[in-house]
Design a protein around this motif. Sequence first.
Motif, PDB file in Angstrom:
ATOM      1  N   ASP A 144       3.595   5.018  -4.027  1.00 32.95           N
ATOM      2  CA  ASP A 144       1.905   4.911  -4.697  1.00 32.95           C
ATOM      3  C   ASP A 144       1.849   3.080  -4.457  1.00 32.95           C
ATOM      4  O   ASP A 144       0.793   3.034  -4.506  1.00 32.95           O
ATOM      5  N   VAL A 145       2.348   2.878  -4.552  1.00 25.69           N
ATOM      6  CA  VAL A 145       1.872   1.148  -4.209  1.00 25.69           C
ATOM      7  C   VAL A 145       2.736   0.194  -3.009  1.00 25.69           C
ATOM      8  O   VAL A 145       1.644  -1.016  -2.864  1.00 25.69           O
ATOM      9  N   GLY A 146       3.909   0.480  -2.462  1.00 25.00           N
ATOM     10  CA  GLY A 146       4.511  -0.301  -1.787  1.00 25.00           C
ATOM     11  C   GLY A 146       6.092  -0.056  -1.523  1.00 25.00           C
ATOM     12  O   GLY A 146       6.524   0.799  -2.129  1.00 25.00           O
ATOM     13  N   GLY A 147       6.551  -0.494  -0.934  1.00 21.08           N
ATOM     14  CA  GLY A 147       7.749  -0.497   0.025  1.00 21.08           C
ATOM     15  C   GLY A 147       8.724  -1.272  -0.103  1.00 21.08           C
ATOM     16  O   GLY A 147       7.932  -2.809   0.446  1.00 21.08           O
ATOM     17  N   GLN A 172      -5.733   3.652   2.561  1.00 24.46           N
ATOM     18  CA  GLN A 172      -4.497   4.390   1.977  1.00 24.46           C
ATOM     19  C   GLN A 172      -4.365   5.482   1.649  1.00 24.46           C
ATOM     20  O   GLN A 172      -5.408   4.720  -0.074  1.00 24.46           O
ATOM     21  N   HIS A 173      -3.815   6.736   0.514  1.00 22.02           N
ATOM     22  CA  HIS A 173      -4.123   7.109  -0.439  1.00 22.02           C
ATOM     23  C   HIS A 173      -2.793   7.732  -0.477  1.00 22.02           C
ATOM     24  O   HIS A 173      -1.907   7.809   0.462  1.00 22.02           O
ATOM     25  N   GLY A 174      -2.457   7.535  -2.232  1.00 24.66           N
ATOM     26  CA  GLY A 174      -0.932   7.853  -2.805  1.00 24.66           C
ATOM     27  C   GLY A 174      -1.314   8.527  -3.801  1.00 24.66           C
ATOM     28  O   GLY A 174      -1.701   8.104  -5.158  1.00 24.66           O
ATOM     29  N   GLU A 175       0.168   9.388  -4.093  1.00 20.91           N
ATOM     30  CA  GLU A 175       0.032   9.419  -5.766  1.00 20.91           C
ATOM     31  C   GLU A 175       1.574   9.676  -6.161  1.00 20.91           C
ATOM     32  O   GLU A 175       2.226   9.845  -4.996  1.00 20.91           O
ATOM     33  N   LYS A 176       1.744   9.524  -6.798  1.00 16.39           N
ATOM     34  CA  LYS A 176       3.011   9.462  -7.845  1.00 16.39           C
ATOM     35  C   LYS A 176       2.835   9.945  -8.891  1.00 16.39           C
ATOM     36  O   LYS A 176       2.423  10.752  -9.680  1.00 16.39           O
ATOM     37  N   ALA A 177       3.954  11.336  -8.882  1.00 14.93           N
ATOM     38  CA  ALA A 177       4.377  12.227  -9.702  1.00 14.93           C
ATOM     39  C   ALA A 177       4.009  12.139 -11.379  1.00 14.93           C
ATOM     40  O   ALA A 177       4.686  10.908 -11.816  1.00 14.93           O
ATOM     41  N   GLY A 189       0.703  -1.270   0.014  1.00 15.26           N
ATOM     42  CA  GLY A 189       0.366   0.333   0.114  1.00 15.26           C
ATOM     43  C   GLY A 189       1.203   1.075   0.406  1.00 15.26           C
ATOM     44  O   GLY A 189       1.835   1.262   0.029  1.00 15.26           O
ATOM     45  N   PRO A 190      -0.023   2.571  -0.337  1.00 13.45           N
ATOM     46  CA  PRO A 190       0.739   3.746  -0.715  1.00 13.45           C
ATOM     47  C   PRO A 190       1.857   3.998   0.995  1.00 13.45           C
ATOM     48  O   PRO A 190       1.387   3.459   1.776  1.00 13.45           O
TER      49      PRO A 190
END
Length: 962
Positions: free
Chosen positions: A247-250, A703-708, A236-237
Amino acid sequence: MNTEVTSGRVRHNKNKLHGGIPITAFMAGLVLLSSGVSHAADGAAASAGAGGDGPASAASTADPSVAELQAEVAQLKKALEKSQKELAEQQGKQPAAENAPATVTASEAPPKSEPEQADAEANQPAQLNQITVQAPNRLKAVKDVPQSISLVTGDQLAAQDAEDLPAITKRLANVAAFSTGNSREYSISIRGLGYESNTESQDPSVLVTVDDVPYAYNPLASFDLVDLDTVAVAHGPQGTQGGKNADVGGIYITTKRPSFTPEASFEVAYGGYTVGGPSISNQGDLGSWDRVIGNAVVGGPVINDLLAWRGTLSIDRGNGYIGNIYNPSQSYGNTDRIQGRVQFLLTPTPNLSARIKLDFKSSGAEYSNDMTIYTPTPALYADGGTNSLSTDASTRLARSWFSNPYPNYYTQNYLYGGGLNAVDIDNQQPLITRSHGGTANVVYNLGDYTLSSISGFQQYYFYASNDEGTRFDITRASGGDVDYHQFTQEFRLNSPVGGFLDYQTGLFLLSNTTQGAVNVSKNGWGADAGAWFASADSAGKQGQYTILDGTSDGQRLLSDSLNNMRKVGYEDAEKRQAALYGQAHLHFTPAFTVTEGLRLTYEERRTWDNALISDQGNGAILNPTSPINGVQLPGGGTTAEIQQQYSGATATQIAAAKALRLAQIGVLWNTVTAQPFYKIQPTWLLSPSYKINDELTGYGSWQHGEKAGVALNTNGVSQPALPEVSTAYELGLKSLLFGKTLTLNGDIFYNNFKNYQQAVEVFDPYTTALNVAAGVASPTAYVSSTGNAAKVHVKGLEVDSLYTPNAYVSLHFSGAYNDAIFYRFANMGQPVENADVAKTNPYRDVSGQRLPGAARYTFNLGADLRHPLYFVDNGADEVFLTFNTSYTSRYNSDNTALSSYAWIHGHTITDLSVGVGRIDKRFDVSLLAKNLFDNTSPLAQTWDNYTPAPPRWIGLQFSGKL
């Protein structure tokens, strides 16, 4: 007598510990005295994950560093003293002095013999509820972490010589790393997301972080990873807990750190591939034992209680599994690597510590590009239309230029690796890949608060010089040329724990640049290039090859048209990021906690590039006299001027040679600035968790995330990609069952992506203009570029478990079901089998189809089995067997067009280690097998070629501690 906690039981160590109370002994004593014996087996740690603030700083439970634990010392010291006093009173002894090493006495009963003691310990259930994971200045029980995470320890990886991301991720839940060749092609996916054609202008969807320093460029993580403490994966973000956002995971990697306890260890493996073709190598048969892998670690105190160090050196050299018929001294898929790391830990005061790390990594003469085995190209397209094969190798190699010296080259050398599992290449050069960097992590305790400064620098250099795949002089020195630099700085503040609210907040800054032949790779042509690229006859019309090959001057034009010409594209891409973040835990009751996180990230992306001819070669006189897209090439002559140099050439031949050269020059452009990207992007997390009882915890997360977005030029025209937006939902349970010997965690998830960054087809104005001028019937041209799929949906479930009934047995299992689809994507390019359709309809609607690289089912199954040899050395030795089996169901390996020929069938890979050694790890010897059952599923394939995967590898590994 001093003690250490290893493999789930307490062992006495007769060697006096160096100086004062080492932090490892302090923490071991604390856990043992206050909580009972804590099971710290490697397998148990695999159930651990990120700490209270996420896995970004996950570390080993067995050897935490001073920097991580400084904030805990003040709070826990009193608890230790109290526990020591209470234990001493119970045993009728005086409490230990404040500065004495922590000591544990099992009982007042008469001591047992060592085998009896081992049996007694082995039959005790592992106390999994006491396993902790570490985040900055926090210790948190695994079952209390409200996240879907998976973790493996460095010792587990070392036991099976798993030292790169593809091997490491096979031991983790719902994550995969793909590499079909060089390090620039590294792709990492979580939950089926992230397997895409990355460009240097993009941000990674799955972020790799090493020792709190994020890698904003995936190839930084393509080198071997040795001397590790833990590797953790979070789904998750990411970003509200610090570091860079994703925005997908780490994937969070922690290396082993300096200690004030002296240590020295080594690992040496010797082996080779056991399956290969006949001998075509001057260095011996493919399949011989010719690879040596060596790792050495040394460290300890420099100045007692003030300065410690740790040094790591790794060397890996050996032949590959694919030979070269043209040059038998080369083998492809070989290894030629050396890397080192030196670290220093400085603790000038109880409230201040600093960890400094310097590292270098280098790959020498490695051949990992062009490992392609060719197969016959189908004669029919998918719709039944006839494939003319006009540009196919079968047509080109049948030309007299190539067939006269090698009459049966296509069938005997080109197809199926010449029957030798080999390539036949003349101009391929080894890849040049290297990286170096440094990290400074300074931790200062401000009372109950902790302030950290994390500074990082990383550099990566890559240079490829590729061939087209034959022994003819067609392509020279083609490929990428990348020079990447990254600087990061983070300031992080941690609050005290124990009250209603605790939090972590900070500032993160990043700056990186990428320069070189990046977006447009460099290209070079040889003496045979003209004969290869000249057009074939079609519809009763003579092609360029027929026109030029008929006379001696025509053949000179055919060769000179491209010979020694070089084209280079240069790109300069800049990324800037500044972020404020915070994550808080609200403890409403002892059982109910809500975790909230927010991050605001300012993103800036800028790109400049060009594409020019750097060397005109032999045929400058054939250059067009008019500018190409505003670029004027020198030397172009008229027909009469060219005939003075090629006296026997006809006007038709000259026109054919000029057209041949112009087609290979392609589009040129002077430096162009892509449309920049500037935006403030949010990341947030809301995760309630409830401790149902001591054995069961439930949680949910939003969860919310954004990729440039991407600032990118395509053929000299700005083609920006929109920012990628991810929203993830998750419900999970974490449990401890069967007397706390079984950890069983599971979750269901749903991810929704808007503007998922993916390869798309875009309009090509330059080629369209050329086609119009040439009178092409369907002149509109398209080219592949980074763009966006409108919507992607992913849903599924994950299970991660560990069963440790005693200290001799550890079993782990993780599995996942992923349903990752393009929910709406109408402009993917046509695959190769639809090339006839692409002339009139360049787009394909793949809505509802599975994402590339997204297997529907995956699982890992492994075991670590050990038992003392009671009849040898009074039970001081043991036999052991470890294995890991990873299964992946079928997936499509074509990340640009989802070709029906690109499906990789479901397959299983098993790695095994069996051996004997000392229980105290002073010396081990083991037999290693990678890909034990010799799975032959390719790494990638399409309709006329495939990239073979490494076959079975067998070796002996020796390891020990000095």
